[in-house]
Design a protein around this motif. Structure first.
Motif, PDB file in Angstrom:
ATOM      1  N   ARG A  82       0.820  -1.211   0.000  1.00  0.00           N
ATOM      2  CA  ARG A  82       0.000   0.000   0.000  1.00  0.00           C
ATOM      3  C   ARG A  82       0.858   1.266   0.000  1.00  0.00           C
ATOM      4  N   GLN A 169      -5.527   7.933   2.064  1.00  0.00           N
ATOM      5  CA  GLN A 169      -5.965   6.638   1.525  1.00  0.00           C
ATOM      6  C   GLN A 169      -5.509   5.493   2.425  1.00  0.00           C
ATOM      7  N   LEU A 173      -8.031   2.826   4.338  1.00  0.00           N
ATOM      8  CA  LEU A 173      -7.935   1.375   4.138  1.00  0.00           C
ATOM      9  C   LEU A 173      -7.651   0.626   5.434  1.00  0.00           C
TER      10      LEU A 173
END
Length: 195
Positions: A82, A169, A173
């Motif tokens: 990520r 983000q 997540l």
């Protein structure tokens, strides 16, 4: 007597600066580390680092270090992925690059430990460039190898490099209430003298 002292001083200076003359250095990745601390949920701090660092120092004093952002190691594979894709966006910005002109500083380094204050360098990260200043400890071995370490953490602000959206983000997540947007970075680099 003055002439004798001048010759002795010149000889000593030449001896101390001998490792510098006609030398260049390259970063030894196995003996170097660039690390940073992330803080989530306001109080949980975790240490991370990059596995691949390259670069060097020319005999003219031009210093360059490249950090392979895809080599980030957080000890959690999905988080590595990520960070690589959402935060660093390595497909577009694969490296963070630090450059500095150490021409005047290089002559101050001789075998032993030296404190170099107010180093000015340019950080090229995520398509943005910013000048940063920091203090380092520099050690030169009798063989001419150099170790340069940050004396205190360097604070990198996400807003300076347009990565706040990536942090948001990651936060979403992971289901976290917060992730700090100011990150302390430390480094210790070993530069082997080319022989």
């Amino acid at each position: 007597m003055f002439k004798t002292m001048a010759v002795a001083t010149l000889s000593l200076s030449s001896l101390l600066l001998a490792p510098i003359a006609n030398a260049a250095w390259h970063v030894n990745n196995d003996q170097s580390k660039v690390s940073f601390i992330s803080i989530k949920s306001n109080s949980i701090a975790e240490a991370h680092y990059f596995k691949t660092v390259s670069g060097g120092l020319s005999d003219e004093g031009q210093f360059k270090v490249e950090i392979d952002l895809a080599s980030v190691e957080t000890m959690i594979p999905i988080r590595n992925e990520r960070m690589t894709n959402l935060l660093f966006e390595t497909a577009q910005f694969p490296k963070a690059i630090i450059t500095a002109d150490l021409t005047k500083r290089l002559q101050a380094i001789a075998p032993g430990q030296h404190l170099l204050k107010g180093i000015s360098a340019e950080l090229d990260f995520h398509g943005n460039k910013k000048t940063i200043k920091f203090d380092v400890l520099a050690n030169m071995s009798p063989m001419g190898d150099i170790t340069i370490s940050s004396l205190s953490p360097i604070i990198i602000n996400a807003s300076d490099f347009a990565v706040t959206e990536g942090i948001a983000q990651l936060q979403k997540l992971a289901g976290l209430p917060s992730i700090a947007t100011a990150v302390p970075v430390d480094f210790s680099l070993t530069l082997n003298k080319d022989r």
